[in-house]
Design an enzyme around this catalytic site. Structure first.
Site, PDB file in Angstrom:
ATOM      1  N   HIS A  70       0.859  -1.182   0.000  1.00  0.00           N
ATOM      2  CA  HIS A  70       0.000   0.000   0.000  1.00  0.00           C
ATOM      3  C   HIS A  70       0.896   1.234   0.000  1.00  0.00           C
ATOM      4  O   HIS A  70       1.739   1.408   0.890  1.00  0.00           O
ATOM      5  CB  HIS A  70      -0.924   0.025   1.210  1.00  0.00           C
ATOM      6  CG  HIS A  70      -1.838   1.215   1.227  1.00  0.00           C
ATOM      7  ND1 HIS A  70      -3.058   1.222   0.589  1.00  0.00           N
ATOM      8  CD2 HIS A  70      -1.691   2.461   1.780  1.00  0.00           C
ATOM      9  CE1 HIS A  70      -3.626   2.402   0.759  1.00  0.00           C
ATOM     10  NE2 HIS A  70      -2.818   3.165   1.467  1.00  0.00           N
ATOM     11  N   CYS A  71       0.726   2.085  -1.000  1.00  0.00           N
ATOM     12  CA  CYS A  71       1.592   3.247  -1.168  1.00  0.00           C
ATOM     13  C   CYS A  71       0.887   4.504  -0.660  1.00  0.00           C
ATOM     14  O   CYS A  71      -0.152   4.892  -1.213  1.00  0.00           O
ATOM     15  CB  CYS A  71       1.981   3.424  -2.632  1.00  0.00           C
ATOM     16  SG  CYS A  71       3.045   4.850  -2.924  1.00  0.00           S
ATOM     17  N   PRO A  72       1.398   5.157   0.368  1.00  0.00           N
ATOM     18  CA  PRO A  72       0.761   6.389   0.854  1.00  0.00           C
ATOM     19  C   PRO A  72       0.915   7.561  -0.108  1.00  0.00           C
ATOM     20  O   PRO A  72       0.147   8.511  -0.038  1.00  0.00           O
ATOM     21  CB  PRO A  72       1.490   6.663   2.179  1.00  0.00           C
ATOM     22  CG  PRO A  72       2.803   5.971   2.042  1.00  0.00           C
ATOM     23  CD  PRO A  72       2.558   4.771   1.187  1.00  0.00           C
ATOM     24  N   ARG A  75      -2.050   7.024  -2.254  1.00  0.00           N
ATOM     25  CA  ARG A  75      -3.248   6.679  -1.467  1.00  0.00           C
ATOM     26  C   ARG A  75      -4.006   5.523  -2.112  1.00  0.00           C
ATOM     27  O   ARG A  75      -5.214   5.528  -2.241  1.00  0.00           O
ATOM     28  CB  ARG A  75      -4.169   7.897  -1.325  1.00  0.00           C
ATOM     29  CG  ARG A  75      -3.573   9.040  -0.533  1.00  0.00           C
ATOM     30  CD  ARG A  75      -4.600  10.116  -0.279  1.00  0.00           C
ATOM     31  NE  ARG A  75      -5.681   9.608   0.553  1.00  0.00           N
ATOM     32  CZ  ARG A  75      -6.793  10.309   0.820  1.00  0.00           C
ATOM     33  NH1 ARG A  75      -6.946  11.517   0.309  1.00  0.00           N
ATOM     34  NH2 ARG A  75      -7.728   9.785   1.590  1.00  0.00           N
ATOM     35  N   ASN A  76      -3.240   4.519  -2.514  1.00  0.00           N
ATOM     36  CA  ASN A  76      -3.826   3.375  -3.198  1.00  0.00           C
ATOM     37  C   ASN A  76      -2.895   2.183  -3.037  1.00  0.00           C
ATOM     38  O   ASN A  76      -1.703   2.340  -2.741  1.00  0.00           O
ATOM     39  CB  ASN A  76      -4.030   3.688  -4.683  1.00  0.00           C
ATOM     40  CG  ASN A  76      -5.000   2.725  -5.353  1.00  0.00           C
ATOM     41  OD1 ASN A  76      -5.558   1.832  -4.706  1.00  0.00           O
ATOM     42  ND2 ASN A  76      -5.193   2.895  -6.648  1.00  0.00           N
TER      43      ASN A  76
END
Length: 297
Positions: A70-72, A75-76
């Site tokens: 999950h990549c901040p 946001r996905n």
């Protein structure tokens, strides 16, 4: 403009959500290797069968096929359907930051040349002599006169280097046809195997020491019988060596350079080919033998 557009696509593109409408297709997408992924496991949150290489994201509250992380930043989640966009995002911004940092240093060089600093002279406060401007004086002038521009250039270059590192790491994962999530799983599995073998060696050393102590106080007849029975038992239950068990940790999803990159670039159009049955059988056989040995002990 292109970077902003790629950033937008990374945010809005579905990474590969698994739900009741596509669970049957997703289960058949990848075979279970019997090492990291087991067909008997269900998702505790979604209450659905867990396809191989999938994971439930606690942040997005959904299962994602070929889950990477999950990549901040976007946001996905990064999954099978948007991995190519994420790599484009890293590549575009790495190029933009690196190019911007280099361009700022060229701007500073142009300012120095425009001021004709290298042709100027200065008076040495200690000796009072007139001497040409040195490099340290020019750098001092840049730091005090254009500190914001210099700081921005260094920041862009550092961010560009970090993004290049991220891009290189994810390209290596694509080359091996694995994910960040699977990399951590493999690392934990190998650590567990090494820890278990270390404990087995310690138990074997203690057992050997106890056997030697018992033999020293036992008579000769009972000694022969026990050793013969122990040798027969050892032949029947010969455990795997550490290297043999580590060799059984095979990534069956690695199909070669071309097939791996084709799977990343065309996740829907190009389904991954089924791995050879020999690879799956060898990996499962090694794991089953290790489990049987562990239960026997």
């Amino acid at each position: 403009g292109a970077c902003v557009y790629i950033f937008y696509l990374c945010i809005v593109t579905d990474p590969g959500t698994i739900d009741e409408s596509n669970i049957k297709n997703e289960i058949n997408r990848y075979p279970y290797d019997g090492i990291l992924f087991d067909s008997k496991k269900d998702c505790w949150t979604c209450k659905l069968p867990r396809p191989a290489r999938s994971k439930h994201c606690s942040t997005c509250n959904r299962c994602v096929y070929r889950f990477d992380h999950h990549c901040p930043w976007i946001r996905n989640c990064v999954g099978g359907r948007n991995l190519r966009l994420f790599l484009a995002f890293l590549g575009a911004h790495a190029f933009l930051c690196t190019y911007g940092g280099i361009l700022i240093f060229y701007i500073l060089r142009a300012i120095v040349l425009d001021q004709d600093l290298w042709a100027k002279f200065m008076r040495n406060r200690s000796t009072g002599h007139i001497q040409p401007v040195t490099t340290s004086v020019v750098l001092h002038w840049i730091v005090h006169g254009h500190a914001a521009l210099l700081g921005l250039g260094f920041s862009l270059l550092m961010i560009g280097v970090v993004l290049c590192g991220f891009l290189a790491y994810h390209l290596w994962l694509v080359y091996r046809n694995t994910t960040t999530n699977e990399t951590f799983k493999w690392k934990d599995l190998r650590r567990e195997i090494m820890y278990r073998h270390k404990k087995q060696q310690q138990r074997a050393a203690r057992a050997k020491q106890e056997t030697e102590q018992d033999k020293s106080g036992a008579n000769g007849g009972g000694e022969e019988d026990t050793s013969a029975g122990g040798a027969a038992k050892q032949e029947q239950e010969e455990p795997l060596t550490l290297q043999e068990e580590l060799n059984g940790c095979v990534n069956i999803y690695d199909r070669g350079f071309k097939a791996n990159f084709a799977e990343m670039l065309f996740p829907v159009c190009v389904p991954p080919p089924a791995p050879p049955a020999a690879e799956i059988a060898a990996a499962k056989q090694a794991r089953n033998k290790a489990k049987e040995t562990k239960k026997a002990k």
